[in-house]
Design a protein around this motif. Structure first.
Motif, PDB file in Angstrom:
ATOM      1  N   ARG A   1      16.616  19.320  -7.632  1.00  0.00           N
ATOM      2  CA  ARG A   1      15.581  19.449  -6.614  1.00  0.00           C
ATOM      3  C   ARG A   1      15.532  20.857  -6.042  1.00  0.00           C
ATOM      4  NH1 ARG A   1      12.468  16.521  -3.993  1.00  0.00           N
ATOM      5  NH2 ARG A   1      12.064  17.282  -1.906  1.00  0.00           N
TER       6      ARG A   1
ATOM      7  N   TYR B   1       9.605   3.765  -8.157  1.00  0.00           N
ATOM      8  CA  TYR B   1       9.271   3.202  -9.472  1.00  0.00           C
ATOM      9  C   TYR B   1       9.849   4.060 -10.597  1.00  0.00           C
ATOM     10  CZ  TYR B   1       6.194  -0.635  -8.191  1.00  0.00           C
ATOM     11  OH  TYR B   1       5.713  -1.827  -7.744  1.00  0.00           O
ATOM     12  N   LEU B   2       9.729   5.374 -10.448  1.00  0.00           N
ATOM     13  CA  LEU B   2      10.221   6.248 -11.514  1.00  0.00           C
ATOM     14  C   LEU B   2      11.739   6.167 -11.609  1.00  0.00           C
ATOM     15  CD1 LEU B   2       7.923   9.367 -11.241  1.00  0.00           C
ATOM     16  CD2 LEU B   2       7.759   7.388 -12.731  1.00  0.00           C
TER      17      LEU B   2
ATOM     18  N   LYS C   1       6.279   6.022  -5.408  1.00  0.00           N
ATOM     19  CA  LYS C   1       6.214   6.480  -6.797  1.00  0.00           C
ATOM     20  C   LYS C   1       7.595   6.891  -7.290  1.00  0.00           C
ATOM     21  CE  LYS C   1       1.400   7.690  -6.674  1.00  0.00           C
ATOM     22  NZ  LYS C   1       0.848   6.755  -7.649  1.00  0.00           N
TER      23      LYS C   1
ATOM     24  N   GLY D   1       1.210  11.732   4.088  1.00  0.00           N
ATOM     25  CA  GLY D   1       2.176  11.701   2.995  1.00  0.00           C
ATOM     26  C   GLY D   1       1.775  10.797   1.855  1.00  0.00           C
ATOM     27  N   LEU D   2       0.505  10.470   1.774  1.00  0.00           N
ATOM     28  CA  LEU D   2       0.067   9.564   0.719  1.00  0.00           C
ATOM     29  C   LEU D   2      -0.468  10.333  -0.486  1.00  0.00           C
ATOM     30  CD1 LEU D   2      -1.634   6.761   2.774  1.00  0.00           C
ATOM     31  CD2 LEU D   2       0.668   6.859   1.829  1.00  0.00           C
ATOM     32  N   LEU D   3      -0.336   9.712  -1.617  1.00  0.00           N
ATOM     33  CA  LEU D   3      -0.769  10.330  -2.860  1.00  0.00           C
ATOM     34  C   LEU D   3      -1.627   9.309  -3.584  1.00  0.00           C
ATOM     35  CD1 LEU D   3      -0.372  12.668  -4.927  1.00  0.00           C
ATOM     36  CD2 LEU D   3       1.491  11.314  -5.850  1.00  0.00           C
TER      37      LEU D   3
ATOM     38  N   PHE E   1       0.840  -1.204   0.000  1.00  0.00           N
ATOM     39  CA  PHE E   1       0.000   0.000   0.000  1.00  0.00           C
ATOM     40  C   PHE E   1       0.876   1.254   0.000  1.00  0.00           C
ATOM     41  CE2 PHE E   1      -2.245   3.433   2.164  1.00  0.00           C
ATOM     42  CZ  PHE E   1      -3.382   3.524   1.366  1.00  0.00           C
ATOM     43  N   VAL E   2       1.867   1.272   0.859  1.00  0.00           N
ATOM     44  CA  VAL E   2       2.744   2.446   0.941  1.00  0.00           C
ATOM     45  C   VAL E   2       3.459   2.679  -0.381  1.00  0.00           C
ATOM     46  CG1 VAL E   2       4.837   3.345   2.002  1.00  0.00           C
ATOM     47  CG2 VAL E   2       3.051   2.349   3.429  1.00  0.00           C
TER      48      VAL E   2
ATOM     49  N   LEU F   1      13.225  14.543  -8.290  1.00  0.00           N
ATOM     50  CA  LEU F   1      12.698  13.641  -7.260  1.00  0.00           C
ATOM     51  C   LEU F   1      13.751  13.480  -6.164  1.00  0.00           C
ATOM     52  CD1 LEU F   1      11.095  10.959  -9.565  1.00  0.00           C
ATOM     53  CD2 LEU F   1       9.969  12.766  -8.297  1.00  0.00           C
ATOM     54  N   ARG F   2      13.272  13.098  -4.979  1.00  0.00           N
ATOM     55  CA  ARG F   2      14.175  12.879  -3.847  1.00  0.00           C
ATOM     56  C   ARG F   2      14.815  11.515  -4.031  1.00  0.00           C
ATOM     57  NH1 ARG F   2      13.450  15.583   1.252  1.00  0.00           N
ATOM     58  NH2 ARG F   2      11.338  16.336   0.983  1.00  0.00           N
TER      59      ARG F   2
ATOM     60  N   PHE G   1       9.522   9.179 -18.463  1.00  0.00           N
ATOM     61  CA  PHE G   1       9.515   7.794 -18.013  1.00  0.00           C
ATOM     62  C   PHE G   1       8.681   7.037 -19.037  1.00  0.00           C
ATOM     63  CE2 PHE G   1       9.748  10.652 -14.409  1.00  0.00           C
ATOM     64  CZ  PHE G   1      10.950  10.261 -13.849  1.00  0.00           C
TER      65      PHE G   1
ATOM     66  N   ASN H   1       2.599   1.805  -3.326  1.00  0.00           N
ATOM     67  CA  ASN H   1       1.707   2.228  -4.406  1.00  0.00           C
ATOM     68  C   ASN H   1       1.164   3.632  -4.228  1.00  0.00           C
ATOM     69  OD1 ASN H   1       1.855   0.021  -6.058  1.00  0.00           O
ATOM     70  ND2 ASN H   1       0.303  -1.104  -4.898  1.00  0.00           N
ATOM     71  N   ASN H   2       1.104   4.103  -2.989  1.00  0.00           N
ATOM     72  CA  ASN H   2       0.384   5.348  -2.757  1.00  0.00           C
ATOM     73  C   ASN H   2       1.196   6.468  -2.141  1.00  0.00           C
ATOM     74  OD1 ASN H   2      -2.501   4.759  -3.524  1.00  0.00           O
ATOM     75  ND2 ASN H   2      -1.988   3.021  -2.221  1.00  0.00           N
ATOM     76  N   SER H   3       2.486   6.234  -1.949  1.00  0.00           N
ATOM     77  CA  SER H   3       3.248   7.303  -1.325  1.00  0.00           C
ATOM     78  C   SER H   3       4.203   7.929  -2.329  1.00  0.00           C
ATOM     79  CB  SER H   3       4.043   6.764  -0.147  1.00  0.00           C
ATOM     80  OG  SER H   3       5.091   5.962  -0.636  1.00  0.00           O
ATOM     81  N   VAL H   4       4.650   9.106  -2.001  1.00  0.00           N
ATOM     82  CA  VAL H   4       5.635   9.769  -2.841  1.00  0.00           C
ATOM     83  C   VAL H   4       6.889   8.911  -2.925  1.00  0.00           C
ATOM     84  CG1 VAL H   4       7.053  11.820  -3.084  1.00  0.00           C
ATOM     85  CG2 VAL H   4       4.712  12.019  -2.269  1.00  0.00           C
TER      86      VAL H   4
END
Lengths: 359, 367, 496
Positions: free
Chosen positions: C323, B218-219, B215, C365-367, B206-207, B232-233, C343, B209-212
């Motif tokens: 950044r 993956y990127l 994401k 912090g969720l998106l 879940f984290v 990105l960080r 990407f 898939n849904n957190s910055v």
């Protein structure tokens, strides 16, 4: 940290041409300087060991080092060739034991109790299995690590399930193999007894020369460097990837077969479950010797140095008061240290050239 | 202008309905995975029948899964960013060794009592895992060493450290209470350790898939240069991902310790190949950027079923290894062909669209 | 004598129809200039000839022998040599070995004679009038030396047709003249040469014949006498350029958004000073390697300056990472769309939302996917990306639409300053116009825009001011009346 100055001076060549050559020589040592560092580490370590036990500096321990490192160095040379092309082979030890087992069985079965025959069988089978690796990798353009990892399982399975391999003890081994493990080329009187240089030095030297020749004197060897350096460019220059892959993986397989026979002769036992599991130490030795996982770099002398360090650590940790169980720890540390230095330099140089690939 | 796709390709619209909504590689390899699961289960059923499909055996499958699942999840997580973590087994061993040392140490037991000791040991083990993972991450981020090489080295360092500490011998004799944790069950059916794994999987996927963080991970795996240019960080993302890998590995180490009531370097070495196999089978792309972590759980269960079936059919461990290897090769070869199909499909699609858009926008050709 | 004929060659990639039934003939001793905008299919056409790509359909006829496709080895055996844009050299090998690579690979003696390799390399370099250290690792040499080695490599074979794909792009100006004279010498020996370039001046110097390609289609063949630069550029782009500018008004009295003073970076640029006001579009022209992209990367935090000062809205600016730069309101649309901007296999909406992940995250912090889709859909509409859905992977889009996605990604981040590096390279004319529109709109909203481009017309049409960069310095500034394509190209010619 290593001087980054090296990396920076190269760029200034763009504007002034004077003194280009000296600076280039400085650059050219990139690989060499890694090796000098390694040689330095080895010397420091040897001195440490010698301080603890002065009789370490003797012909006897040198011969012992060669004997215990020979088989591993042979197989590491095969690993080097594959790594130069940008691939990783982790199936070589499974291949080695399969080849050695089959060679032993065939030697026994045919009654042709000759070392040469056993070696030919083992190397041919090793080459064949290696060629399968090369074929699968080229045909489906698969990642080499995962493919050869899978092949390792398959090879072991074939050996254990289809061939139903059982350990062959010294008493049942062909006589020629038993002699191969103990024979010496020549002997020197040493104290009460004799020390001899193991006959293993012969295959070792042959493998070193053959690998050096393959990598530096043949078109395929140069194509291997080219593929590792720039795959796309190599393809555009008409390099036949399938052919090169077949040759190098088969060559690595043949050396694995040779190593297998050396190992079983050495320990005087053909145990189908030995060897496998030590692949990473060999890989580490090759990388310590300056080969890049991404390919294009690596040399026979590097492998010799890397293997020397690894063998030294294996043999002599006890001498400096540490149990032998620490050897992997130190090999790992050496690997991380040397890889850090070379990759950090590359990273900085690339950043300077506005290439952000390995950030 | 948005409307032009409604009529640009009526034929395309009709046949596309019968395909997965998005015919991409991820979807495809997932379908292949589920088809494979169905086939394998059917095969097992046909050959073993109720010798396999009985409640006791199915529960035992669940019982054997946890450490394997955690290690596979760690491997899969490292693959998301295009890396690989070869050090997970060594970390699991090392964490287990630390915990075992504490739990078998008389002075500590005497001072804290068994329960507190177990708690402390678990914490220490997790801390070992976190530190090990952090170390991997720092080396990768700071020195730019490829993860494969980093974790190859660190694996030897961790395993060597563990061997050095123990002299290669096993540590045995954990407190009873600790060993019982793994064998106990919820409602008397579902093993508690499996419940833990379930929770870990759900939370992590879940984290991710849904957190910055997820994401970005993956990127980064998809195109790390673009990730850098996109601001990105990166450093913290990679650090976190390898740290989580380490933590998962140490958790697996704790479960292994409880199951075997013993720990030494080398326990669970077979999981190395299997974890990679599971990750790839579950559709994780070793090059990074693609794959769904949640798919790892059914894949692990599948492999555990097969493993269990092999045991019932009394196959040797090497036969299993061979089948795993062959399975991996076949699956990757299949994916190779599927990828071709997808690329061809995308090419055709793009051409249709471009022609449609050219018809609208392009000025007539000269002459 | 006819050497090579192409009949109906077609090739598709994801995203484009790169070649559409192209015909072409070339004779021995002729220099054919292949002209076309970026992305018109020039490179693909050449790769098909050299065996780097397999055409989907069509025939390649070499001296009467017809082929459906050529492999690299076949094509080399026929005497076709190509110098790729990326040079296709081996940075880990020595100069000598790179040059003699074909010789090494084609010899069947079983061993390599390294002194012969050196001799061959020295001979080829001699022919080029160049001098390189033979035993140096090529990766340690500057880009110009690598280029020379790549050209020398092509000369080691019995070459009948030499294809040069944008050979001058990365070359320092003094080497360009040398290269062109080389082309003349090779031609006089009866070698056929296909010369690809988008620098029109060069083309007129050496061309016997022009062949114009646009959007993968043959537009026509012309003698140099029939053409002028204006006419050629019309044929290449399909746009009649009437020297018109779309004057973009901005408040000249406003405080500058960005002030750059005496910025230096060793070996890249020196003493660069300029300012940018809100609503202004400042252009940078010049050759590749003249320092344009290098400055952009410095502003974007990827290439720290050695000395000098940057001030953004009155505050000192010293970004150490993209950044930080983005945090300060600077965005960069880089030239390498595929490598640095997108990407490719990810959804359009993910690409767009990636620049504002942090700003749009909710509690804990969720998106959520929904939020991502929201952002994606909004911007797909605004910049008019042509796609049935935001969930499609970016690689399924055409080049122009991909570039719009990159723009959208940065617009979503609401930057104060937008840096565009060759924003319309390799995309079709329609999308090009749309992108220009978007850029002008952005300026009207009060953002500062820095536009780096090889396309002089693009600069003249969009920019308020244009700097010409030359060897790391701002050599000239053009604005108002002086800002014309002729003036710019005159200056550029002087530079080379």
């Amino acid at each position: 940290m290593m001087p980054q100055g090296n990396g920076k001076t190269a760029e200034t060549g763009e504007t002034n041409k004077t003194g280009l050559l000296p600076r280039l020589l400085g650059q050219g040592i990139g690989h060499q300087s890694g090796l000098s560092l390694l040689a330095f580490l080895i010397i420091v370590y040897v001195i440490m060991v010698a301080l603890r036990s002065p009789d370490f500096l003797s012909l006897a321990s040198l011969f012992d080092l060669i004997r215990s490192g020979a088989a591993w160095t042979v197989v590491a040379l095969g690993v080097l060739v594959v790594m130069v092309s940008g691939g990783i082979d982790v199936s070589f030890l499974a291949n080695a034991i399969l080849s050695a087992y089959v060679a032993t069985m065939i030697t026994k079965w045919t009654g042709l109790d000759s070392l040469v025959f056993a070696l030919v069988v083992a190397m041919a089978l090793g080459a064949f299995v290696g060629a399968i690796n090369g074929l699968i990798i080229s045909l489906f353009s698969l990642p080499t690590l995962i493919t050869t990892l899978a092949m390792q399982g398959v090879i072991q399975g074939v050996l254990m399930v289809f061939l139903d391999a059982r350990p062959i003890t010294a008493g049942n081994m062909p006589v020629s193999l038993r002699y191969f493990g103990t024979d010496v080329l020549f002997e020197f009187p040493d104290g009460p007894g004799y020390v001899g240089l193991s006959v293993f030095v012969v295959p070792l030297v042959l493998a070193v020369v053959a690998t050096w020749y393959l990598l530096n004197r043949t078109a395929i060897g140069r194509a291997t460097y080219a593929i590792g350096s720039n795959r796309l460019a190599a393809l555009r220059c008409g390099v036949n990837l399938l052919k090169v892959n077949l040759v190098i993986y088969a060559y690595a397989g043949a050396l694995a077969g040779l190593m297998g026979v050396m190992m079983v002769s050495d320990i005087r036992l053909v145990d189908p479950v030995t060897l496998v599991g030590n692949e990473l130490i060999v890989l580490a030795a090759v990388v310590i010797g300056g080969a890049k996982l991404s390919g294009g770099a690596g040399s026979v002398s590097g492998v010799l140095l890397g293997m020397t360090l690894v063998t030294l650590l294996n043999n002599t940790l006890v001498t400096i008061g540490l149990s032998a169980s620490w050897n992997r720890f130190f090999i790992g540390c050496a690997l991380v240290l040397i890889a850090s230095i070379s990759h950090y330099r590359t990273k900085m140089r690339n950043l300077r050239q506005l290439n952000f690939e390995n950030v | 202008m948005d409307g032009e796709y409604n009529n640009s390709s009526p034929l395309g619209a009709s046949w596309r309905r019968f395909l997965p909504a998005r015919m991409d590689e991820e979807g495809l390899s997932q379908s292949v995975l589920y088809a494979m699961i169905a086939c394998v289960l059917a095969l097992i059923f046909l050959s073993l029948g109720t010798a396999f499909f009985n409640p006791t055996n199915l529960v035992s499958v669940l019982q054997q899964t946890p450490e394997f699942a955690l290690l596979s999840l760690a491997m899969g997580l490292s693959m998301v960013s295009g890396g690989i973590d070869l050090s997970i087994i060594a970390v699991a061993n090392l964490a287990g060794i630390f915990a075992a040392r504490l739990m078998t140490s008389e002075p500590v037991l005497a001072a804290l009592g068994p329960d507190a000791t177990i708690g402390l040991a678990c914490l220490v083990a997790l801390a070992v895992g976190v530190c090990a993972g952090l170390l991997n991450g720092i080396i990768i981020v700071r020195f730019g060493i490829p993860p494969l090489l980093t974790t190859l080295g660190s694996m030897m360092v961790f395993a060597g450290f563990g061997t050095g500490l123990t002299g290669g011998a096993g540590i045995t004799g954990m407190p009873e209470a600790y060993v019982n944790v793994v064998s106990s069950s919820l409602f008397g059916v579902i093993p508690k350790s499996f419940c833990l794994v379930l929770v870990v999987f759900v939370v992590i996927s879940f984290v991710v898939n849904n957190s910055v963080f997820g994401k970005s991970l993956y990127l980064y795996g998809e195109n790390k240069v673009a990730a850098l240019f996109g601001g990105l960080r990166l450093e913290s993302t990679i650090l976190i991902s390898y740290t989580v890998c380490g933590a998962l590995a140490s958790l697996a180490g704790l479960i292994m310790l409880a199951r075997f009531n013993s720990m030494k370097v080398g326990f669970g070495d077979a999981f190395q190949l299997q974890a990679i196999l599971v990750a790839v089978l579950a559709g994780m792309d070793p090059d990074g950027g693609r794959g769904r972590l949640l798919n790892i759980l059914p894949t692990v269960l599948l492999l555990q079923c097969v493993e269990n079936a092999f045991t019932i059919a009394s196959l040797s461990p090497f036969a299993k290894k061979m089948i795993w290897g062959a399975l991996l090769l076949v699956f990757m070869a299949l994916n190779f062909f599927f990828r071709r199909i997808v690329v061809r499909h995308l090419t055709a699609l793009a051409i249709r669209r471009q022609q449609a858009s050219l018809g609208v926008d392009a000025p007539p050709l000269a002459r | 004598m006819e050497l090579l004929r192409l009949e109906g060659l077609s090739k598709r990639y994801i995203g484009t129809q790169a070649l559409d039934a192209v015909d072409m003939t070339i004779e021995a001793g002729q220099v054919l200039c292949l002209a076309g905008a970026n992305g018109s299919g020039k490179s693909t056409l050449m790769k098909c000839i050299a065996g780097g790509e397999t055409p989907d359909s069509g025939r390649i006829i070499w001296q009467g022998r017809a082929f459906d496709r050529l492999t690299p080895a076949q094509s080399m055996a026929l005497g076709i040599e190509i110098i790729y844009q990326d040079l296709s050299i081996f940075t880990d090998l020595t100069v000598a070995e790179n040059i003699a690579f074909h010789v090494v690979q084609s010899q069947h003696r079983g061993w390599i004679n390294w002194s012969e390799v050196d001799r061959i390399a020295a001979k080829a370099l001699n022919e080029l009038g160049a001098d390189l250290p033979l035993r140096a690792r090529l990766g340690d040499l500057p880009i110009g030396a690598r280029q020379t080695a790549a050209i020398a490599r092509a000369l080691t074979q019995d070459c009948r047709l030499l294809v040069m794909d944008e050979p001058t792009t990365a070359l320092p100006s003094r080497d360009v003249a040398q290269l062109l004279s080389m082309v003349h010498r090779l031609k006089s020996r009866g070698m056929a040469i296909i010369f690809i370039s988008h620098k029109l001046d060069e083309l007129f110097e050496i061309a016997d014949r022009f062949y114009v390609l646009r959007d993968g289609r043959k537009i026509g063949e012309y003698a140099p006498a029939e053409l002028t630069t204006t006419r050629l550029s019309y044929l290449m782009t399909g746009i009649e350029f009437k020297g018109d500018k779309a004057p973009q008004e901005f408040d000249r009295a406003a405080a500058p958004l960005l002030v750059v003073e005496n910025l230096c970076r060793r070996d890249q640029y020196h003493d660069v000073s300029f300012s940018l006001r809100p609503g202004e579009i400042v252009g940078f022209a010049g050759l590749t390697g003249s320092g344009r992209t290098e400055i952009a990367l410095t502003l974007f935090g990827l290439n720290p300056a050695d000395a000098g000062k940057m001030t953004l809205a009155g505050l000192q600016l010293r970004p150490r990472s993209p950044r930080e730069a983005i945090g300060n309101g600077i965005a960069l649309v880089s030239e390498d769309r595929h490598g640095q901007g997108l990407f490719a296999r990810k959804a359009i909406m993910t690409n767009i939302a990636s620049s504002i992940f942090e700003r749009s995250k909710g509690r804990l912090g969720l998106l959520s996917q929904a939020k991502e889709r929201d952002i994606g859909d909004t911007w797909i509409r605004k910049v008019r990306v042509k796609t049935p859905s935001g969930e499609e992977p970016v690689q399924s889009l055409s080049g122009g639409n991909q570039q719009k996605v990159v723009l959208a990604k940065w617009l979503a981040a609401d930057p104060k300053i937008l840096i565009l590096d060759n924003p319309t390279a390799g995309i079709d004319v329609g999308s090009k116009m749309e992108i220009h529109d978007i850029v002008r709109q952005l300026a009207r909203q009060g953002r500062g825009v820095i536009m780096i481009s090889d396309d002089l017309e693009e600069l003249v049409m969009s920019c308020n001011r244009v700097f010409m960069m030359q060897a790391g310095r701002l050599a000239a500034e053009f604005s108002g009346e002086t800002l014309t394509v002729e003036a710019l190209s005159g200056e550029l010619r002087q530079a080379s």
